[in-house]
Each structure stands twice: as C-alpha cells, then as structure tokens.
Design a protein around this motif. Structure first.
Motif, short mmCIF file in Angstrom:
data_model
loop_
_atom_site.label_atom_id
_atom_site.label_comp_id
_atom_site.label_asym_id
_atom_site.label_seq_id
_atom_site.Cartn_x
_atom_site.Cartn_y
_atom_site.Cartn_z
N SER A 1 7.91 -4.71 11.95
CA SER A 1 7.83 -3.37 12.52
C SER A 1 8.96 -3.16 13.53
N PHE A 2 9.64 -2.01 13.44
CA PHE A 2 10.71 -1.71 14.39
C PHE A 2 10.16 -1.50 15.80
N SER A 3 8.93 -0.99 15.92
CA SER A 3 8.38 -0.67 17.23
C SER A 3 7.74 -1.88 17.91
N THR A 4 6.97 -2.67 17.17
CA THR A 4 6.25 -3.79 17.76
C THR A 4 6.92 -5.13 17.50
N ARG A 5 7.83 -5.18 16.52
CA ARG A 5 8.49 -6.42 16.08
C ARG A 5 7.52 -7.40 15.44
N ARG A 6 6.31 -6.93 15.16
CA ARG A 6 5.34 -7.77 14.47
C ARG A 6 5.46 -7.59 12.96
N ARG A 7 5.01 -8.60 12.23
CA ARG A 7 5.00 -8.50 10.78
C ARG A 7 3.86 -7.59 10.33
N VAL A 8 4.16 -6.70 9.41
CA VAL A 8 3.13 -5.84 8.82
C VAL A 8 3.22 -5.97 7.31
N SER A 9 2.07 -5.92 6.65
CA SER A 9 2.02 -6.11 5.20
C SER A 9 2.58 -4.89 4.48
N LEU A 10 3.24 -5.15 3.38
CA LEU A 10 3.74 -4.08 2.52
C LEU A 10 2.60 -3.65 1.59
N THR A 11 2.18 -2.41 1.71
CA THR A 11 1.02 -1.96 0.96
C THR A 11 1.37 -1.35 -0.39
N ALA A 12 2.58 -0.83 -0.55
CA ALA A 12 2.97 -0.20 -1.81
C ALA A 12 3.40 -1.27 -2.81
N PRO A 13 2.90 -1.23 -4.05
CA PRO A 13 3.29 -2.23 -5.06
C PRO A 13 4.79 -2.31 -5.28
N ASP A 14 5.49 -1.16 -5.29
CA ASP A 14 6.94 -1.18 -5.49
C ASP A 14 7.65 -1.90 -4.36
N ASP A 15 7.18 -1.70 -3.13
CA ASP A 15 7.78 -2.41 -1.99
C ASP A 15 7.54 -3.91 -2.10
N ALA A 16 6.33 -4.29 -2.53
CA ALA A 16 6.03 -5.71 -2.70
C ALA A 16 6.91 -6.32 -3.80
N SER A 17 7.16 -5.57 -4.87
CA SER A 17 8.00 -6.07 -5.96
C SER A 17 9.44 -6.28 -5.48
N ARG A 18 9.95 -5.33 -4.70
CA ARG A 18 11.31 -5.48 -4.18
C ARG A 18 11.39 -6.65 -3.21
N TRP A 19 10.33 -6.84 -2.42
CA TRP A 19 10.28 -8.00 -1.51
C TRP A 19 10.38 -9.30 -2.32
N LEU A 20 9.58 -9.40 -3.39
CA LEU A 20 9.61 -10.62 -4.20
C LEU A 20 10.97 -10.80 -4.87
N GLN A 21 11.54 -9.72 -5.35
CA GLN A 21 12.86 -9.81 -5.99
C GLN A 21 13.88 -10.41 -5.03
N ARG A 22 13.89 -9.94 -3.78
CA ARG A 22 14.84 -10.47 -2.79
C ARG A 22 14.60 -11.95 -2.54
N HIS A 23 13.35 -12.34 -2.43
CA HIS A 23 13.06 -13.75 -2.14
C HIS A 23 13.34 -14.64 -3.34
N LEU A 24 13.16 -14.13 -4.53
CA LEU A 24 13.51 -14.92 -5.71
C LEU A 24 15.02 -15.13 -5.80
N VAL A 25 15.79 -14.10 -5.43
CA VAL A 25 17.25 -14.26 -5.41
C VAL A 25 17.64 -15.35 -4.42
N ARG A 26 17.00 -15.34 -3.24
CA ARG A 26 17.28 -16.40 -2.26
C ARG A 26 16.88 -17.77 -2.80
N GLY A 27 15.94 -17.78 -3.74
CA GLY A 27 15.49 -19.02 -4.35
C GLY A 27 16.24 -19.40 -5.60
N GLY A 28 17.37 -18.76 -5.84
CA GLY A 28 18.20 -19.16 -6.98
C GLY A 28 17.83 -18.52 -8.30
#
Length: 225
Positions: free
Chosen positions: A127-154
C-alpha cells in the motif's frame, strides 16, 4: 547446434496425513506451521524454521462466511519439502499424524522445456499509504503478479496460460503476542516455458512469493505431455 545444458533439481519431500484432532488444531495456520517445524527440531524445544523448508496443505472445499469471504477448510494432508530428511516418528507415535512418507524428488530442466506449474501463493502489493502488504483481490491482478514472479523464477508464460483460482482466507494466532493474522492464498496453475534452468532451480529451492511460513510458495511442476 549447441546441445542444451540440463539443470538437475533434487530435494526431499514428505507426504503427511493429519489425525482428525490435529486437523482441528491446525485450522490455525500458526499451529500448522509449528507442526511442520516439529519434524525438524527433534533435539530442541525451540521451533526454529530451518532454511529451505516449504510446505503446502491440501484442504477440503472452502466455505463462505457472512462477509462472503471464502474461508479455508481444515488441513487434511501436507506436502513438505526440505533439503534434508525430517523425523516424523514422534508425531506418528503421539497420534498427531496418521501417515508419513518421505521420498526423494528429482527434476531435470533444460532451456525451452514446457512445464506445468502448481503453486499456492499469497499475491500481494504494498500500500502506498500504509506501506503494508495488501492482498490482490482481482483475478487478473493475481495472474499478473504470478506472471512477474515466474519470470523472476526463470520461466515464461502468457496470461491466458495462468489460472488464478480463488482467494481463500486462513487465520492464525501469534503465540507470543496473541495477535490474529489473516493470510489470503490462491491455488494457481500455469503452463510455462523454461528460460533459465538454474534460476528455476533456485526458485524451487526457495519458494515463490511471501507467506512461506503459512504454506505458500512451494512449486510443484511436471513436464507437459
């Protein structure tokens, strides 16, 4: 043509079945974490987390609460990964576990291999305001999150090759403070192409994303048929 260089990943995994009483206790994710650690701290009363220990829980169907959130069912079985073999006999003898099987796992990857990935993850943003981690609730956002982490994982994958699953809430109570914590995880799958086998090996060793102490991050993979 230069031959493809293969990378070998080896580890030790355990398949555990919890007793009905332990399933009820381990409905609290902190208690579930403590159960896993008990297999690695047989010489000490302090439950410290050894490096490289990852786990994933298999649960029944989640149920919706009054706020329409999906709440996780009690854990029934566990898959535990570690560099070295744990000791489950005391937990079997006490009746906390009714079955435990430990076995070696080996995967061989080369650049260009097509693999199917399954992983329970905790997709979050800061979160930009609290700097705490907040869960991604939208499926598309979760998919993009996983895509980025898979790229980091080779790995390389397209968004239409990712199945985001549903956001499922699990809760726990911190032993020292008594504070309650909620973690939202998703059981996600993806078809990927291996870009960097050595990087994938590291990702399989270290896990993917946050909340590893709560059963997230363990990659289960197989070569596509």
């Amino acid at each position: 043509m230069t031959p493809r260089t293969a990378t070998r990943f080896t580890t030790v995994r355990s398949a555990l079945t919890l007793s009905p009483a332990e399933q009820e206790v381990c409905d609290d994710i902190h208690q579930l974490h403590a159960l896993v650690l008990a297999g690695f701290n047989t010489q000490s009363e302090t439950l410290c987390r050894p490096r490289g220990v990852l786990f994933a829980a298999r649960r029944g169907a989640p149920q919706r609460d009054r706020r329409t959130r999906l709440l996780a069912a009690q854990p029934e079985r566990l898959l535990v990964q570690a560099p070295d073999a744990p000791v489950w006999e005391p937990l079997l003898a006490s009746g906390r576990l009714v079955h435990a099987e430990t076995f070696p796992v080996e995967h061989v990857f080369a650049t260009g291999d097509i693999i199917d990935v399954q992983v329970s993850v905790n997709p979050v943003m800061r979160s930009f305001s609290t700097r705490r981690r907040v869960s991604l609730t939208a499926p598309d956002d979760a998919s993009r999150w996983l895509q980025r982490h898979l790229v980091r994982g080779g790995l390389e994958t397209a968004l239409d090759q990712i199945h985001p699953g549903q956001g499922i809430h699990v809760v726990g109570t911190r032993a020292r403070s008594g504070d309650r914590i909620t973690v939202v995880y998703r059981n996600m799958t993806a078809r990927c192409r291996v870009l960097a086998p050595d990087t994938l090996k590291q990702a399989m060793t270290e896990g993917l994303g946050p909340a590893k102490a709560y059963g997230c991050g363990l990659l289960r993979v197989r070569h596509a048929a």
